[in-house]
Motif scaffolding. Structure first.
Motif, PDB file in Angstrom:
ATOM      1  N   LYS A   2     -30.404 -45.925  12.513  1.00 38.44           N
ATOM      2  CA  LYS A   2     -30.110 -45.012  11.297  1.00 38.44           C
ATOM      3  C   LYS A   2     -31.089 -43.623  11.260  1.00 38.44           C
ATOM      4  CE  LYS A   2     -28.279 -49.081  10.075  1.00 38.44           C
ATOM      5  NZ  LYS A   2     -29.006 -50.442  10.285  1.00 38.44           N
ATOM      6  N   ALA A   3     -32.274 -44.139  11.718  1.00 40.55           N
ATOM      7  CA  ALA A   3     -33.220 -43.051  11.674  1.00 40.55           C
ATOM      8  C   ALA A   3     -32.938 -42.151  12.595  1.00 40.55           C
ATOM      9  CB  ALA A   3     -34.471 -43.609  11.740  1.00 40.55           C
ATOM     10  N   GLU A   4     -32.183 -42.419  13.691  1.00 43.04           N
ATOM     11  CA  GLU A   4     -31.829 -41.543  14.654  1.00 43.04           C
ATOM     12  C   GLU A   4     -30.692 -40.520  14.171  1.00 43.04           C
ATOM     13  OE1 GLU A   4     -30.908 -43.336  18.438  1.00 43.04           O
ATOM     14  OE2 GLU A   4     -32.595 -44.434  18.516  1.00 43.04           O
ATOM     15  N   GLN A   5     -29.954 -41.121  13.421  1.00 41.80           N
ATOM     16  CA  GLN A   5     -28.594 -40.402  12.630  1.00 41.80           C
ATOM     17  C   GLN A   5     -29.443 -39.426  11.831  1.00 41.80           C
ATOM     18  OE1 GLN A   5     -26.579 -43.900  10.889  1.00 41.80           O
ATOM     19  NE2 GLN A   5     -24.646 -42.601  11.467  1.00 41.80           N
ATOM     20  N   LEU A   6     -30.341 -39.957  11.073  1.00 42.28           N
ATOM     21  CA  LEU A   6     -31.024 -38.743  10.220  1.00 42.28           C
ATOM     22  C   LEU A   6     -31.745 -37.625  10.704  1.00 42.28           C
ATOM     23  CD1 LEU A   6     -31.300 -38.518   7.247  1.00 42.28           C
ATOM     24  CD2 LEU A   6     -33.738 -40.070   7.456  1.00 42.28           C
ATOM     25  N   TYR A   7     -32.316 -37.993  12.014  1.00 41.19           N
ATOM     26  CA  TYR A   7     -33.032 -37.276  12.921  1.00 41.19           C
ATOM     27  C   TYR A   7     -31.833 -36.100  13.500  1.00 41.19           C
ATOM     28  CZ  TYR A   7     -35.745 -35.146  16.750  1.00 41.19           C
ATOM     29  OH  TYR A   7     -36.422 -34.300  17.492  1.00 41.19           O
ATOM     30  N   GLU A   8     -30.796 -36.744  13.924  1.00 43.74           N
ATOM     31  CA  GLU A   8     -29.686 -35.919  14.354  1.00 43.74           C
ATOM     32  C   GLU A   8     -29.270 -35.041  13.359  1.00 43.74           C
ATOM     33  OE1 GLU A   8     -26.948 -38.404  16.517  1.00 43.74           O
ATOM     34  OE2 GLU A   8     -26.368 -36.659  17.619  1.00 43.74           O
ATOM     35  N   ALA A   9     -28.958 -35.626  12.157  1.00 48.29           N
ATOM     36  CA  ALA A   9     -28.662 -34.594  11.152  1.00 48.29           C
ATOM     37  C   ALA A   9     -29.360 -33.527  10.760  1.00 48.29           C
ATOM     38  CB  ALA A   9     -28.236 -35.584   9.748  1.00 48.29           C
ATOM     39  N   LEU A  10     -30.621 -33.518  11.096  1.00 48.11           N
ATOM     40  CA  LEU A  10     -31.621 -32.845  10.860  1.00 48.11           C
ATOM     41  C   LEU A  10     -31.241 -31.347  11.691  1.00 48.11           C
ATOM     42  CD1 LEU A  10     -34.820 -34.544   9.972  1.00 48.11           C
ATOM     43  CD2 LEU A  10     -33.634 -32.660   8.517  1.00 48.11           C
TER      44      LEU A  10
ATOM     45  N   ARG B  75     -33.155 -28.332  20.744  1.00 50.53           N
ATOM     46  CA  ARG B  75     -33.382 -29.577  20.106  1.00 50.53           C
ATOM     47  C   ARG B  75     -32.129 -30.640  20.152  1.00 50.53           C
ATOM     48  NH1 ARG B  75     -32.394 -32.749  15.271  1.00 50.53           N
ATOM     49  NH2 ARG B  75     -34.220 -33.482  14.332  1.00 50.53           N
ATOM     50  N   PHE B  79     -32.132 -33.947  22.413  1.00 49.75           N
ATOM     51  CA  PHE B  79     -32.179 -35.145  21.706  1.00 49.75           C
ATOM     52  C   PHE B  79     -30.705 -36.125  22.251  1.00 49.75           C
ATOM     53  CE2 PHE B  79     -30.568 -37.795  17.957  1.00 49.75           C
ATOM     54  CZ  PHE B  79     -31.496 -38.580  17.910  1.00 49.75           C
ATOM     55  N   LEU B 102     -39.073 -41.752  10.025  1.00 49.43           N
ATOM     56  CA  LEU B 102     -37.867 -41.300   9.036  1.00 49.43           C
ATOM     57  C   LEU B 102     -37.137 -42.605   8.517  1.00 49.43           C
ATOM     58  CD1 LEU B 102     -36.288 -38.402  10.963  1.00 49.43           C
ATOM     59  CD2 LEU B 102     -36.949 -38.444   8.510  1.00 49.43           C
ATOM     60  N   LEU B 106     -34.704 -44.502   4.648  1.00 46.63           N
ATOM     61  CA  LEU B 106     -33.570 -45.107   4.576  1.00 46.63           C
ATOM     62  C   LEU B 106     -33.761 -46.437   3.811  1.00 46.63           C
ATOM     63  CD1 LEU B 106     -32.258 -44.698   8.360  1.00 46.63           C
ATOM     64  CD2 LEU B 106     -31.448 -43.494   6.058  1.00 46.63           C
ATOM     65  N   LEU B 121     -24.061 -35.764   5.739  1.00 41.38           N
ATOM     66  CA  LEU B 121     -25.494 -36.120   5.723  1.00 41.38           C
ATOM     67  C   LEU B 121     -26.385 -34.716   5.907  1.00 41.38           C
ATOM     68  CD1 LEU B 121     -27.779 -38.119   5.726  1.00 41.38           C
ATOM     69  CD2 LEU B 121     -27.382 -38.469   7.848  1.00 41.38           C
ATOM     70  N   GLN B 122     -25.530 -33.852   6.756  1.00 37.74           N
ATOM     71  CA  GLN B 122     -26.334 -32.593   6.884  1.00 37.74           C
ATOM     72  C   GLN B 122     -26.356 -31.736   5.680  1.00 37.74           C
ATOM     73  OE1 GLN B 122     -24.662 -30.435   9.924  1.00 37.74           O
ATOM     74  NE2 GLN B 122     -25.332 -31.589  11.692  1.00 37.74           N
ATOM     75  N   LEU B 125     -28.860 -33.276   3.347  1.00 34.84           N
ATOM     76  CA  LEU B 125     -30.310 -32.973   3.823  1.00 34.84           C
ATOM     77  C   LEU B 125     -30.623 -31.571   3.467  1.00 34.84           C
ATOM     78  CD1 LEU B 125     -30.378 -34.702   7.399  1.00 34.84           C
ATOM     79  CD2 LEU B 125     -31.820 -35.016   5.325  1.00 34.84           C
TER      80      LEU B 125
END
Lengths: 507, 185
Positions: A2-10, B75, B79, B102, B106, B121-122, B125
């Motif tokens: 899930k943190a990866e999702q967050l990172y990806e969303a960033l 990036r 990733f 991060l 959650l 989500l984007q 954010l």
């Protein structure tokens, strides 16, 4: 994961924020980090100065009792309490009164510079009410066009600002004396802050002006921002901030001479540094001249005050100011035609720079043809996944499309439709359908906002008789600042067989 | 070369666009990739892919900030590459640390449901970031967008590393609250 999702969303974060983060060590004082130390220091000093006595009278057990301490971003020593004056960069601030949940300030603004005021909220307190941690600040009111977005999801919603008795969200840009009442009553009454269990604690001022900021516009050519209000005689007056962006490294250089006028709304006068600007004739037309050629070190940004003739502009109406601008007079390539749409908004004094330019002094061209590149991206239209999309970024402009006919050329022939734009400030997306000459025409509008500009996007789709469709994006005009605006602009596109778009005057 | 000229080269389908991009932003993009991949070879590959992606994207896109446009591409490519290598949690470098940090944001239960659209989500954010003070936001992005190590962020903002950590910790706490309010449970 899930943190990866967050990172990806960033990865899809707004580029403005990234740009902002590219700046190294801003001149602006660091609010959160510096706040603890400065406020702590301020508290100590305040205690030494006997503010503790004031605190006792404020009953610190009440979390919404407000004491105020100036800290962090101050440009001079903190005031010693009510009836004290603080010199700030763009004027003075007098601490007039403190009520149950209000603070009254008198701001004597001595420049046209932008000035933001921030409120700091402390999040946690010990049993004695001493702040132990700070959750950062919230922009409470600001000349920034982002203010409403910044206030969104913030804890400042329950705070009312009255400026000269009127509820406002920003400090007027113009010089003058303003009484500012900050009223926290709603915040207190609502028991606001459940997520944070916050307490209003330090009040501090952060101010910054154009000279402290990295210019964030990235378009080449003229950059003009407007603020508007009224002059002392009630005439509409705009402050025009003019700079010339010469490269993409976000720096301005000055210009020597700027010739401009407003062609569709009569100007009464233009004031620069307290004096009316002279006029000069160019090509048989009269232009105001801002001549900085003899200035030793002209400021990068100049502030002009445009005063329109009485009743030329009415509040609450959309207007379009058409302003031909020449830089340095004789240089053809620097000619710019600027268009501006302004809506007078009662509760905001900031009109975003809703400016674009094109390299011609011609009036709105009667005919333009835009070739469409053959390489098309595979982007789906979120509103209609059956379409392939293509961005028509290249045709963005601010011309008045009203009453023009848009011809869309495709492999199947030409489609056209008469454009009837109803520009509103509604934030809702909606579809409208017109049928004209067998062509079904839809349009939808969206409003986008960025730090320096606020844009109204109008998308329209033409559905030809043979079922072929096209989407176009036309940037029409600026918009008032609205809450809950979309952050991501949808790319509007056309199908691959479209060869071009032509705009013509209606016959 | 100025950005707008580079963009014009892309629009003109002139291959000098790539060499000029590489010349101007190659090192920058390499740093972005390296922070994520921790492998010079892989980073170089992602940077090269960045120009290709840029070539494919311009036109139609006409980025406002070319540097950041490339940074985003780099990036995201990096990733993806890192994910493909299936070494997100095990590899060296800042990325595993950043992601682990991060994860605090959650909720402990439910987490972000798989069906939640990345786009939503984007947007969330972006709203969250918009609500932050500028410096707090920038530090957050230096860490979680650019995946920069703490000392580099501290140098950039002339802060102590401990301050940076503290700020990030608070911001993550805020983000956690925000995401909970947004329904990411």
């Amino acid at each position: 994961m899930k943190a990866e999702q967050l990172y990806e969303a960033l990865g899809g974060v707004d580029s403005r924020f990234l740009f902002e983060s590219e700046k190294k060590r801003s001149k602006k004082p660091f609010i959160v980090g510096g706040l603890c130390a400065v406020v702590a220091l301020t508290l100590v000093v305040s205690m030494l100065l006997g503010v503790a006595a004031v605190a006792r009278t404020l009953n610190l057990a009440d979390p919404f009792r407000m004491g105020f301490v100036l800290g962090a971003a101050m440009t001079s020593a903190p005031p010693k309490g009510i009836d004290s004056t603080q010199t700030i960069k763009h004027g003075t601030l007098y601490y007039k009164a403190e009520g149950e949940n209000t603070l009254t300030l008198i701001l004597e603004k001595t420049s046209f510079k932008k000035m933001d005021i921030h409120l700091a909220f402390s999040l946690n307190h010990d049993k004695r009410g001493t702040p132990t941690a700070y959750g950062g600040d919230r922009v409470l009111f600001s000349t920034s066009p982002l203010v409403r977005l910044l206030c969104e999801n913030s804890i400042s919603d329950g705070v009312t600002i009255l400026i000269n008795g009127k509820k406002r969200s920003s400090i007027p840009r113009m010089k003058g004396k303003y009484e500012i009442v900050i009223d926290f009553s709603d915040l207190a009454a609502a028991g606001y802050g459940t997520p944070y269990k916050m307490r209003l604690s330090p009040f501090y001022l952060l101010e910054y002006g154009a000279d402290d900021e990295v210019i964030e516009e990235d378009y080449l050519g003229a950059s003009i921002a407007y603020t508007h209000g009224e002059d002392e005689q009630g005439r509409p007056a705009f402050t025009m901030e003019v700079g010339k962006l010469t490269d993409r490294s976000y720096t301005y250089t000055g210009f020597e001479k700027l010739y401009f006028n407003c062609t569709n709304f009569p100007l009464e006068k233009v004031i620069y540094e307290g004096k009316a600007l002279p006029k000069e004739m160019i090509g048989g037309k009269s232009y105001y001249l801002l001549d900085l050629s003899s200035a030793q070190r002209p400021e990068i940004t100049q502030y002009l005050r445009l005063v329109f003739k009485k009743d030329a502009l009415k509040k609450g109406e959309w207007v379009r100011l058409e302003m031909p601008v020449y830089y340095n007079g004789s240089e053809e390539e620097h000619k710019r035609m600027l268009y501006l749409n302004v809506s007078n908004i009662n509760d905001s004094d900031y009109i975003s720079p809703i400016i674009d330019y094109y390299d011609s002094l011609e009036d709105v061209p009667a005919g333009i043809r835009y070739p469409v590149p053959t390489v098309l991206p595979e982007v789906k239209d979120p509103y209609n996944p059956h379409f392939k999309l293509y961005s028509f970024e290249r045709i963005k402009d601010y011309r008045n499309w009203e009453g023009r006919t848009v011809f869309v050329y495709g492999s199947g022939g030409a489609y056209y439709c008469t454009v009837t734009m109803n520009v509103t400030d509604s934030k809702e997306n909606y579809d409208q359908v017109l049928v004209h000459n067998g062509i079904t025409y839809y349009y939808r509008q969206e409003i986008s906002i960025s730090q320096r500009e606020s844009l109204l996007y109008v998308y329209f789709m033409i559905d030809g008789e043979n079922g072929r469709k096209i989407h176009c994006k036309i940037l029409l005009a600026g918009s008032p600042l609205l809450g809950d605006l979309p952050w991501n602009n949808t790319e509007m596109t056309a199908e691959a067989f479209i060869k071009g778009i032509e705009i013509r005057e209606n016959s | 070369m100025e950005d707008y000229k580079i963009i014009e080269l892309y629009f003109a389908r002139d291959e000098r666009a790539i060499s000029e991009s590489s010349l101007k932003y190659g090192k920058y993009c390499f740093a972005v990739a390296q922070n994520i991949l921790f492998s010079p070879e892989d980073a170089e590959e992602c940077v090269n892919d960045t120009w290709l992606k840029g070539w494919q994207s311009m036109p139609p896109q006409r980025p406002s900030y070319l540097k950041l446009f490339f940074a985003k591409i780099t990036r995201n490519l990096s990733f993806n590459k890192r994910k493909a290598q299936d070494s997100v949690k095990r590899g060296a470098g800042e990325l595993p640390l950043a992601i682990e940090e991060l994860s605090e944001c959650l909720p402990a239960q439910g987490l972000v449901e798989e069906e939640v659209q990345a786009r939503a989500l984007q947007k969330a954010l972006n709203r969250f970031l918009a609500s932050l003070p500028q410096r707090e936001r920038s530090i957050f992005l230096r860490r979680y967008f650019f995946t920069e190590p703490f000392p580099a962020i501290a140098r950039r903002y002339r802060l102590k590393e401990a301050n940076v950590r503290l700020i990030l910790s608070r911001t993550r706490a805020k983000l956690k609250l925000f995401l909970e309010k947004e329904g990411y449970k």
